[in-house]
Design a protein around this motif. Sequence first.
Motif, short mmCIF file in Angstrom:
data_model
loop_
_atom_site.label_atom_id
_atom_site.label_comp_id
_atom_site.label_asym_id
_atom_site.label_seq_id
_atom_site.Cartn_x
_atom_site.Cartn_y
_atom_site.Cartn_z
N LEU A 70 0.82 -1.22 0.00
CA LEU A 70 0.00 0.00 0.00
C LEU A 70 0.85 1.27 0.00
O LEU A 70 0.37 2.34 -0.37
N GLY A 71 2.10 1.13 0.40
CA GLY A 71 2.99 2.29 0.42
C GLY A 71 3.32 2.81 -0.97
O GLY A 71 3.58 4.00 -1.14
N ILE A 72 3.28 1.94 -1.97
CA ILE A 72 3.64 2.36 -3.32
C ILE A 72 2.64 3.38 -3.87
O ILE A 72 3.05 4.48 -4.26
N PRO A 73 1.32 3.08 -3.88
CA PRO A 73 0.40 4.11 -4.37
C PRO A 73 0.37 5.35 -3.46
O PRO A 73 0.22 6.48 -3.96
N ALA A 74 0.53 5.15 -2.15
CA ALA A 74 0.55 6.30 -1.25
C ALA A 74 1.73 7.21 -1.54
O ALA A 74 1.61 8.44 -1.56
N GLU A 75 2.87 6.60 -1.82
CA GLU A 75 4.07 7.38 -2.16
C GLU A 75 3.90 8.09 -3.50
O GLU A 75 4.32 9.24 -3.66
N ILE A 76 3.26 7.44 -4.46
CA ILE A 76 3.01 8.06 -5.77
C ILE A 76 2.10 9.27 -5.61
O ILE A 76 2.34 10.34 -6.18
N VAL A 77 1.05 9.13 -4.80
CA VAL A 77 0.14 10.26 -4.55
C VAL A 77 0.90 11.40 -3.87
O VAL A 77 0.71 12.57 -4.23
N ALA A 78 1.75 11.07 -2.91
CA ALA A 78 2.53 12.11 -2.23
C ALA A 78 3.46 12.82 -3.21
O ALA A 78 3.57 14.05 -3.20
N MET A 79 4.11 12.05 -4.10
CA MET A 79 5.00 12.66 -5.10
C MET A 79 4.22 13.55 -6.05
O MET A 79 4.66 14.64 -6.39
N MET A 80 3.05 13.07 -6.48
CA MET A 80 2.23 13.88 -7.39
C MET A 80 1.77 15.16 -6.69
O MET A 80 1.78 16.24 -7.29
N SER A 81 1.39 15.06 -5.44
CA SER A 81 0.98 16.23 -4.68
C SER A 81 2.14 17.21 -4.55
O SER A 81 1.98 18.41 -4.71
N TYR A 82 3.32 16.70 -4.30
CA TYR A 82 4.51 17.54 -4.19
C TYR A 82 4.78 18.24 -5.51
O TYR A 82 5.06 19.43 -5.55
N LYS A 83 4.66 17.52 -6.61
CA LYS A 83 4.90 18.10 -7.93
C LYS A 83 3.87 19.18 -8.26
O LYS A 83 4.21 20.22 -8.80
N ILE A 84 2.60 18.95 -7.91
CA ILE A 84 1.55 19.94 -8.16
C ILE A 84 1.84 21.21 -7.37
O ILE A 84 1.76 22.31 -7.91
N LYS A 85 2.23 21.07 -6.11
CA LYS A 85 2.56 22.25 -5.31
C LYS A 85 3.76 22.98 -5.90
O LYS A 85 3.80 24.19 -5.95
N LEU A 86 4.75 22.21 -6.36
CA LEU A 86 5.94 22.80 -6.93
C LEU A 86 5.60 23.57 -8.20
O LEU A 86 6.06 24.69 -8.41
N LEU A 87 4.77 22.98 -9.07
CA LEU A 87 4.37 23.66 -10.30
C LEU A 87 3.54 24.90 -9.98
O LEU A 87 3.69 25.94 -10.62
N GLY A 88 2.67 24.81 -9.00
CA GLY A 88 1.84 25.95 -8.63
C GLY A 88 2.66 27.11 -8.14
O GLY A 88 2.34 28.27 -8.38
N LYS A 89 3.76 26.85 -7.49
CA LYS A 89 4.61 27.92 -6.97
C LYS A 89 5.37 28.62 -8.08
O LYS A 89 5.62 29.81 -8.02
N ASN A 90 5.72 27.90 -9.14
CA ASN A 90 6.50 28.47 -10.22
C ASN A 90 5.63 29.04 -11.34
O ASN A 90 6.14 29.36 -12.41
N LYS A 91 4.35 29.16 -11.12
CA LYS A 91 3.44 29.66 -12.14
C LYS A 91 3.79 31.11 -12.48
O LYS A 91 4.01 31.92 -11.59
N PRO A 92 3.84 31.45 -13.79
CA PRO A 92 4.19 32.83 -14.16
C PRO A 92 3.09 33.80 -13.70
O PRO A 92 1.92 33.47 -13.69
N GLU A 93 3.53 35.01 -13.34
CA GLU A 93 2.59 36.02 -12.88
C GLU A 93 1.92 36.71 -14.09
O GLU A 93 2.54 36.92 -15.12
N ARG A 94 0.66 37.08 -13.91
CA ARG A 94 -0.04 37.84 -14.95
C ARG A 94 0.18 39.31 -14.72
O ARG A 94 0.17 39.78 -13.60
N LYS A 95 0.33 40.03 -15.81
CA LYS A 95 0.54 41.47 -15.70
C LYS A 95 -0.67 42.24 -16.12
O LYS A 95 -1.45 41.87 -16.88
#
Length: 191
Positions: free
Chosen positions: A166-191
């Motif tokens: 069960l740790g494998i899918p849980a770890e995948i979800v955690a990695m995906m969540s981490y990647k989503i947060k990382l992408l959200g932080k680097n989103k370009p600003e609108r002017k």
Amino acid sequence: MQLTQIELAEKINYSDKAVSKWERGESIPDVSVLLELSKLFGVSIDFLVTEHENKEIAKEQTSYAATIKKRNHILIAAITFVAILIAETIVFIALQGAIPDFWRNVMLCYGLPLPVVSIVAIVFCGLWANRILSFAAVSVLIWTALADAFFIILLCGRSFPLVFVLGIPAEIVAMMSYKIKLLGKNKPERK
């Protein structure tokens, strides 16, 4: 550091009159005193004896404050984890007196609380650390929770090592969540 002349004088074992003279420019401290002052304020001797623009002083003060803040965070985390360890040890000693089964008591007192310790680490990482440490704390939580499930099943007289799968899918979800947060932080600003 918001010290009065008397408080500073006490810290470096000098009189407040000497500190007052230094402040007014009537005398200059010895090199040994400058060394003590540089250590106390977290700056170089060069910083103490040269003139600065306000930006330079602000940068030094900010750097010093950041260092103190980081030390305080580490100290708070260390005190918390030591307190948890002490509490676990007290419970362990009590259990050993009541039910002298060493490995069972070790598992109950030190193994089962690991997810709680992981949650404390997640909170500290969320407050003070970077995303990589936060992700590592989440991973530790996943695997310690699965280890707890395994140990509880083991205490019931059965063995079910597949619980770790069960740790494998849980770890995948955690990695995906981490990647989503990382992408959200680097989103370009609108002017």
